[in-house]
Structures are given as C-alpha cells and as structure tokens.
Design an enzyme around this catalytic site. Structure first.
Site, PDB file in Angstrom:
ATOM      1  CD  GLN A  32       2.836  10.684  -0.784  1.00 42.25           C
ATOM      2  OE1 GLN A  32       2.548  10.716  -1.971  1.00 42.25           O
ATOM      3  NE2 GLN A  32       2.607   9.616  -0.046  1.00 42.25           N
TER       4      GLN A  32
ATOM      5  CD  GLU B  58      -1.079   2.957   1.767  1.00 44.16           C
ATOM      6  OE1 GLU B  58      -0.598   1.990   2.371  1.00 44.16           O
ATOM      7  OE2 GLU B  58      -0.397   3.876   1.304  1.00 44.16           O
TER       8      GLU B  58
ATOM      9  NE  ARG C  40      -6.774   5.396  -0.141  1.00 45.66           N
ATOM     10  CZ  ARG C  40      -7.549   6.401   0.203  1.00 45.66           C
ATOM     11  NH1 ARG C  40      -7.836   7.340  -0.657  1.00 45.66           N
ATOM     12  NH2 ARG C  40      -8.045   6.479   1.413  1.00 45.66           N
ATOM     13  CB  CYS C  41      -1.322  -0.308  -2.107  1.00 45.29           C
ATOM     14  SG  CYS C  41      -0.114  -0.328  -3.430  1.00 45.29           S
TER      15      CYS C  41
END
Lengths: 805, 164
Positions: free
Chosen positions: A236, A759, A383-384
């Site tokens: 990522q 997110e 996912r945040c």
C-alpha cells in the site's frame, strides 16, 4: 456562480470531470480476467518460498535441523535466523519504533511466527520441505491477556527486558511498551468528581483482521549483472518499501525498483513490511534468481497484521440536562509480540485522541498503555484512519450509556452536544482542529429520512407485545454520528519512519492533447485511475478519457507515502489539483502568446482560454498542448509538464449520520437488518457512483466486525479463527441493501474541498450495528455488551437478562 | 517422487495434454501450467470462490479439486466467457453498475453468475443472493453485484424475447 450556456454545459459534460458518475477505466481488465496481481507474475527460473511457522505461542527454540528438507529434490535453500544474522537481517525495524524478528531468533512469541524460509523449485516442493524441517521447541508460559501480561513475571521480550525506555517514553513493566497521554488529567478528574451525572463503562473492541481477498505476497528479482533489485509486492506504500529495503539491505535506493501491481484489496493489511517480503528479497540475493512468496489464507489471518484489540474504559460527565462536561478514557492496548502498529511515528496510539467525537466536550483526558502479549504483531488501521474506529466506537458507546444514565433519548443527547456549525474550525480538547462540519443539518436529515419518531413508537409497541407474549422478536434502533480524521498528514507532525506524509502528482501533457499523470499513491480497488483523471479533467480541461493515471512503480512515479487512512484524495488528490493548476498557469501564457494578448487578458473557460470580452477568440487546451511542443515562445520553455508535492495544512474531517433498524429473535439470537440508512459528508464529491460503492463496502466490513468477525485465541495462544470456516466474512446472503444519502460541507483548506470517504462507512458503521443490538435490549436493563454480536452472544445476552423464561 | 498421471483437459475450447502429479490442484494447473490467471486464489478451502470455474457444466471451486479429479473435463474460465470484441452481458453489466472494486473476486463472481443465469434465467434478488453466496467480495458489499446480475438477467431475457 453564473449559469452555464448550453455550449459550456456540453463542453463540461464532455470532460467527464468532477461530480459525474464516470464508469471505471479499471473494469475492462478486471471483468475479463486480465488484472495483474502479484501472484500472476511469473519470471523465468523463478523459485518459490514458504515458511516453517511456530505451532507454539511462546517457546524457546533449542535447535533447527534443515538437513532432511535440504535433501529433498527441488529444494534450493532453507534460511534461518542464523543465516540472516551475518547480514543483520534476522530482525527488522517496525513502523512503531520497535523491532521484530524476521525469522525466530532463539524463541518464538506467537503462534504462526516465521521460523525458517524454504526456497524450492515450485510451491508444492516448498510445502513438502516445510514439513521436513525439524524444530525442537521448549514450551514457555503463554500470556494472551494484556492485563495479566502487566502483572506477570514471565518476560516476553527478553531482548529488551532491561530497557526502561522505549520509542515512546518510559516502560512501567517488562511487558509494557509505552504510555501515551493527551489532554488535561487533573482538570478532567475534577470535572468528573463534581458532575451531576457520570456514566462509566468498559468497552472492548475485539481483535480482528482486515483480510483482503488477496493475501500478501511478493516477487523479488535481484539482477546481479546490473546490480538492480526489483520487487513486486502487495504494498500500500511502495515508495516507503523502497526506502526501507534500501536501509535494510544496503543497496542504494536508485538500484531498487518497487512495483505494486494490481492489489486485491488492502484495508490496512498491506501497509506494513512483513518477514515474507524480506525473506523473498534475501533469497533472491542469495540464489541470484527471482523468488516468489505468497502467503496462504491461514498464514494471512495468523501472522500478517491484526487490527483493534483495545480495552477502553471511559467516564463521561454531564449536567442533568445532558450537556457533556468531561471525558476520561483509558486504553489497554494489546499489541501482540512486537509493536508493529502502522501509525505515524509521533502517534503510538494513532489518532485515538479523536475520541471526543462529534461533540463539544470542553475537558478531556486520554491515556493509552501499550502491552506485549503472545499474539501476532500488527495493529493496523483496518479500513479506517489510525485507530479512528476504536475512538468512534468508544465515544458512540459512551453516548448510549450516558443516555441510559440520564434516561434520555440518545438522538437528542447527541443533538444537544454536537459541535455547532459556527464553531468550526473547532479546537478539540484533545488537540485537533476540525476543519468544517454541519452536524445538526446532517442529523436532522437522517432522522427525518428514517422517521425516527415512528421507529421509536414501533419499538415501544414491540416491547409491549413482547411482554404480553405476542412476539419473540425485539427491535433495535442503532444510531451513530461519527467524525473521522483522515488525510495524514501535515509533515510538521506526521511521518512514517521519518518520511513526511506529503503526497505527489506529476503530469505530462502530450502534444496531441492527451496526458499521463503519476501519483505517489496506489489504488487497491478505490478506482484512482478513474477519479484522479476526473480531478485533472476539471482542472486542465482535457477529457478524463484522454488522461492515463499511473501509480505504484517507484521508478516512474514521484515519491509518495501511499494509500491508507483515506489519504489519497485529501493528499494526493490535492497534489493532482495543484499540479493541474501549474499546467494551467503555463497554458495561460501560451494561450496569450498565441492570441497575441497580455497574459491577464485571457480567462479560463472549462477547456480553453478565451480573450476577456471576446469569447469568439480562444485557444483550447488541445491547441495549447500542441503549441507547447511546436512553437518557439519567447521566455517559455517547450513542453507542458508539472509536478506537485502537497503537504496538507491540516487533516480533513469527514462525518456522517447512520441509522440501523434491526430485528432480533430472542430465542435464536439471529439478528436481521431491516433497514440501514447512511448519510455521508465527505466534502466535495468527485464520483458519486464510486462514493456509494465505497459506502456499501465499508458498511459491509463494519457489519462483519460488529456481528461476528474476530481473531480469537485460546489460553494456549492457539488461533481459533484461522480459516473462513471460523473467521466471519459476510456473503451476499447476509448483507442488506443500504440506503445512501449525503450532505456536502467542503473542506476549507483542500484545493477542491474533498475530504476522503473510503473508511467513513466502516468507522461509522461499527458503532451503528453494535448500538442497534445494545438498543434492542435497553428496555430490559442492558447497558453494554461487547462485540462481536454473533447469534451465540446475542442469545447469551437475552438469556442473562432472563428473556428465555 | 509421486507417479505422474496422463491428463487431458479442455480449457476454453482448447485441448491440453500433459503429465502431472495427481495432487496438483486444478487452480495451479490453470494459473501456473496453462498461464490462465483470470481465476484467483483467495482461501484454498473452497469458501471464497475467487477460483470459480465452470467444469462439465457446473460451478466448481478450482482451489480444492485435484487435477486427477478433473481429468477429461471441459473447463470454462473468465477468459472463455467473453472477448474484448464480444463481451458477455455480465461483463458489461458489472462495469455499468459498479459491481467490482479491486477486481480480485470478479472473475470468479462473473463466472459463477453466468452459470447461475443459465440455471435460473429470471432470478429474484433473493435467489441471486443465495445463488452467489459461495463467492465472497470484500469491497462492494454485494449491493452492486446483485444489481449487475439482475440487470444482466433482464437484458438477456429481453434479447431472447426479441429474437423469438
């Protein structure tokens, strides 16, 4: 803004710029099976690596015998810590200032830890050889409970047992990592002691895992002739991986090329650097041929990064009318065997200090204690943005508990405590400056959309019917209002391993009026190739369909910090707009020259510069692009290119209002989501179709976490949820249709006002689902029950409340 | 070394003949031996469906089938479902309705959906959700996948009616 003419409308529509639901350019290859993921890469002579992993959670390694494995036909090498030690690669630094074993050095600290790396001609032989490596273990006492860890004489990290100071300050115990404090402790305690009402609760956010459908992997290829190392991987943050690879290996950074090809979902799992990446690189250097490492699903769930595992104890003080006066939060954070959390360096508990939420809380204090246990390392932001779901879950549960304490409606309690529109930019008690918001408008819109009063009436009727024995089903109304903090971040206080968290975009306009733009980020499904072209189309007036977006190759893309924490649009999106504006500034000079007027006598009009007051005299961007390459313009260099490195002045603060209506069968514990309404405000909306898709996906990951997904350990440190049989991933059958809605409150400091959205639905969704379950039982005396709310746990809750007769 | 088997396999209309260890899994035959990389590996336990192919007319998860079991079979993968000049209705529909994000589940998803619509050309939403429950997606939340499949079904039925 003046109304556009029909001609302007048509030209604007042709660009497919910001605000339109442009179809994705990525989809052609993905729908035809022509994506290019790491495991699709096949190089001549490529070998395959596989790990010998520890079956024990805590054990001393007495010996490792690789002779039988080495004797197997097709095995090329078996690496152990002893082989890596001369290169100083048996340990590696973590993102959190700790260090982590690449291969077990004398002992193992969690089940599934990497012990030896087998390299063979194909993956079947490698798997056979893994079975032939003989490791003699001596079991040690296992600690899986962070509270026990802080009391125990058992030393987990013998390598730092005598160190009183860690990367984030003093250590209180040999299994303690750090204490991180924010806010005013004495004042907060004072407010709480003197408050009309105080609600206290311990909220556990269980350990889980981001679990993208594609596991982690890499292919390393050392070209010894040219001295160049190329690494393809599920990264990522490819540029940071290149820097880390250079620092670890001693290979100069210009001789390393890192490529993130198509990535099959990330969700935070692919931010860190894992032993598999390091071992594939070392193995390629040792063998001189390419080496591929692809983890299987069980390895993924057991070893490469977990998320959450926060024990959060809160005290929230309020007046008897419900105005919140203070918040105290203490977190015991279970970091596992190594502190490998993926957070900006100065934030060992991420942005947990956003835990005052969307509320105007004048006094607050937060302390986080990080602890070592015999569990896998990680602590990634699933996912945040960094630890933001933990923070939002905490405050949204505390609000509900306070509402019970006050005997108040939880929607009203939120309303009277929201930060008001006119208070922005708002300085929070824990140190953040919220950029913009209009919470009351969003909340009112959401409650009206679901007919909140009607729902509460229906719920009251249901409770009465239940008490009369006419139904065995209860109804829960889950509310959540969240504020995210994304777009990390300003270089002055945000860095990863010393690299400031700016991001970048470089644009080249081709002579015929098409373009390529390269960014420091990397899409994992978010659709960057589609949306970043839309930003540029609006900025430079060339059609999005004529703009190629490229990311993920460190030899071609400008340096950037990558994609996580919803930072791509806030940071790289801003860089894209700024680079586009540089292009336009040069284009203006070229246009003025071609039109034989002064620079200031032309103005921008969608896709062209026109002479002010003479709209029939103009030069389109396409014409300007050509001129940039074929005209000798005095004082202007040929070509049309620009680059921007964008250091954001602040974070962005997306927010949203969610409502979940859930029916619960008291006798089976089965929950059914009848309605889910999600209002998101992510500022300026670039592509509504993609935003809605992100919201659907984030909500589904929230549903998973809230209603069943966990990484669970037994007392021996065995992972109980290592396959999809036990680790809950919802299917189409379990997931509802979501209703999406929005308000638009642009970020005042972002060039196009965008805030990031990927997110938010996860951050807001988890408390919403959880609050629905808790709310269903509120009338029967429930204050709080921990996630995950699977059928079994819901049944237990009903049983404890005496609802089974 | 294990004994190798003589295998015949037809994939996307093309016949292949080779020697393989019986334990070789079909997904590796496709991906590594035949370089057909559309089907992916997500779990290797038959749960996620990223590896879904059509084998002798049935949806099959190629990650848990030995090549010995697939000997003589006729296999269709995403690569055999449409071509750049002649896309399957589902391939167009998934793009049109944003039925994919990272794309990793998509080949299996579309392959399964194509079979589902053969088995049940006019499914309800509930039937689509049940019929697709063997294919996991981490990105989309399924809402747009279901929409894509229902839209494709309508379009295919309309085309069939027009032809009749």
């Amino acid at each position: 803004m003046k109304d556009l003419t029909d001609d302007q409308k048509e030209r604007s529509a042709n660009l497919k710029g910001m605000g339109c639901s442009r179809k994705r350019v990525e989809d052609a290859r993905f729908t035809q099976g022509k994506g290019n993921y790491v495991d699709d890469i096949k190089l001549p002579g490529m070998l395959h690596g596989d790990f010998v992993r520890s079956p024990y959670a805590h054990a001393r390694i007495k010996s490792i015998d690789v002779s039988k494995a080495m004797a197997l036909d097709g095995v090329v090498a078996v690496l152990t810590a002893a082989d890596l030690a001369p290169l100083s690669l048996h340990w590696m630094p973590t993102l959190a200032g700790d260090k982590q074993m690449v291969l077990a050095d004398g002992k193992v600290l969690f089940q599934g830890q990497e012990v030896a790396f087998v390299v063979a001609k194909n993956r079947f032989i490698a798997a056979d050889a893994v079975e032939l490596v003989e490791v003699d273990y001596e079991e040690l006492p296992v600690i899986v409970d962070p509270f026990e860890a802080l009391q125990s004489d058992v030393v987990l990290r013998e390598d730092i047992a005598d160190k009183k100071e860690g990367a984030h300050g003093p250590r209180k115990h040999h299994n303690h990592i750090f204490t991180w404090e924010v806010g005013q402790e004495a004042e907060t305690n004072d407010v709480i002691s003197n408050a009309d009402v105080v609600a206290t609760e311990t909220v556990y956010y269980h350990r889980t895992h981001p679990c993208p459908l594609e596991t982690c992997g890499s292919v390393a290829s050392m070209d010894k002739v040219n001295g160049k190392l190329t690494v393809w991987g599920t990264f990522q943050a490819p540029h940071v991986v290149r820097t880390v690879a250079s620092l670890l290996s001693g290979i100069e950074e210009h001789n390393i090329r890192v490529i993130s090809p198509d990535i099959g979902g990330g969700f935070g799992n692919k931010v860190g650097v894992y032993p598999g990446y390091v071992c594939s690189i070392v193995a390629s250097i040792v063998t001189g041929v390419p080496v591929k490492w692809i983890e299987d699903r069980m390895e993924n769930l057991m070893s490469t990064s977990f998320a959450r595992d926060y024990w959060m104890t809160g005290k929230i003080a309020a007046t008897k009318e419900g105005k919140i006066t203070g918040l105290h939060c203490h977190v015991t954070a279970d970091h596992g065997a190594f502190d490998a959390c993926a957070d900006p360096t100065k934030f060992p508990a991420g942005f947990m200090n956003i835990c005052t939420g969307s509320y105007d809380i004048p006094t607050a204090y937060l302390a986080v204690d990080g602890v070592y246990t015999n569990k896998a390392p990680g602590g990634v932001a699933y996912r945040c943005s960094f630890r933001v779901t933990e923070a939002v879950y905490f405050i949204e549960r505390m609000i509900e508990v306070l509402a019970i304490e006050l005997n108040m409606d939880a929607a009203e309690l939120r309303r009277i405590n929201f930060i008001k529109k006119e208070q922005f930019p708002y300085q929070s008690a824990l140190g953040w400056e919220y950029d913009s918001g209009d919470y009351h408008t969003a909340w009112d819109k959401a409650l009206k959309a679901v007919d909140y009063e009607g729902l509460r009436k229906e719920q009251a009727d249901r409770i009465e019917a239940f008490k009369r024995g006419e139904t065995r089903s209860l109804m829960g109304i889950g509310l959540s209002f969240f504020t995210e903090i994304v777009g990390a971040g300003p270089v002055k206080n945000c860095d990863i391993l010393g690299m400031g968290m700016f991001d970048s975009c470089e644009i080249r306009i081709h002579p015929t009026g098409s373009a390529i733009a390269r960014l420091g980020t990397i899409s994992q499904g978010q659709g960057h190739a589609t949306t970043f072209a839309q930003i540029l189309a609006s900025e430079i007036g060339l059609p999005a369909d004529s703009i190629t977006i490229e990311e993920g190759d460190t030899d071609t893309a400008p340096y950037g910090l990558g994609t996580y924490g919803s930072r791509s649009t806030p940071v790289a999106g801003a860089a894209t707009a700024m680079a586009g504006r540089k292009i336009r500034a040069k284009a203006q000079m070229i246009a003025a020259y071609l039109l034989e007027v002064h620079d200031n006598d032309v103005e921008w009009d969608i896709d062209r510069f026109v002479v002010k007051g003479a709209p029939e005299r103009f030069k389109t961007m396409k014409e300007i692009a050509y001129a940039a390459y074929n005209q000798a313009i005095p004082g202007v260099e040929p070509g049309l290119e620009a680059v921007s490195y964008y250091d954001p002045p602040n974070m962005t603060y997306p927010f949203g209002a969610y409502v979940c209506v859930m029916d619960i069968d008291v006798d089976t514990g089965v929950q059914t989501i009848r309605k889910f309404y999600a209002l998101d405000d992510c500022g300026t909306r670039i592509n509504p179709m993609i935003i809605e898709g992100q919201v659907h996906g984030g909500l589904t990951e929230a549903l998973a976490v809230a209603l069943g997904q966990e990484i669970a350990y037994d007392k021996m440190g065995n992972v109980k949820t290592g396959t999809f049989m036990d680790f809950f991933l919802p299917t189409a059958w379990e997931v509802p249709n979501y209703i999406t809605d929005h308000t638009v409150t642009p970020s005042p400091h972002h060039p196009i006002g965008a805030k990031g959205v990927g997110e938010s639905p996860h951050v807001g969704g988890v408390p919403c689902f959880s609050n629905a379950v808790n709310d269903a039982f509120r009338a029967f005396g429930l204050r709080h029950t921990h996630m995950p709310h699977d059928h079994w746990r819901i049944w237990q809750t009903a049983n404890k409340l005496g609802l089974h007769g | 070394m294990s004994n190798k088997m003589h295998i015949n396999l037809t994939v996307n209309g093309e016949a292949h003949e080779f020697l393989a260890e019986p334990r070789e899994l079909l997904i590796y035959t496709l991906r590594e031996r035949l370089n057909i990389t559309g089907p992916h590996i997500g779990c290797e336990t038959s749960h996620c469906g990223a590896c879904t192919v059509t084998l002798n007319g049935k949806s099959v998860k190629a990650c848990t089938m030995f090549i010995a079991q697939a000997n003589g079979a006729d296999v269709t993968t995403i690569e055999g479902i449409g071509s750049p000049d002649n896309l399957h209705v589902l391939q167009k529909s998934f793009r049109e309705h944003h039925g994919l994000q990272c794309g990793y589940c998509t080949p299996g998803m579309i392959t399964r959906a194509s079979k589902l619509l053969e088995e049940n050309p006019n499914p309800t939403e509930e039937e689509v959700r049940f019929g697709m429950a063997g294919n996991m997606c981490r990105c989309t939340g399924y809402q747009n996948i279901v929409k894509s499949i229902l839209a494709a079904a309508s379009e295919m039925n309309a085309a069939k009616e027009a032809a009749e």
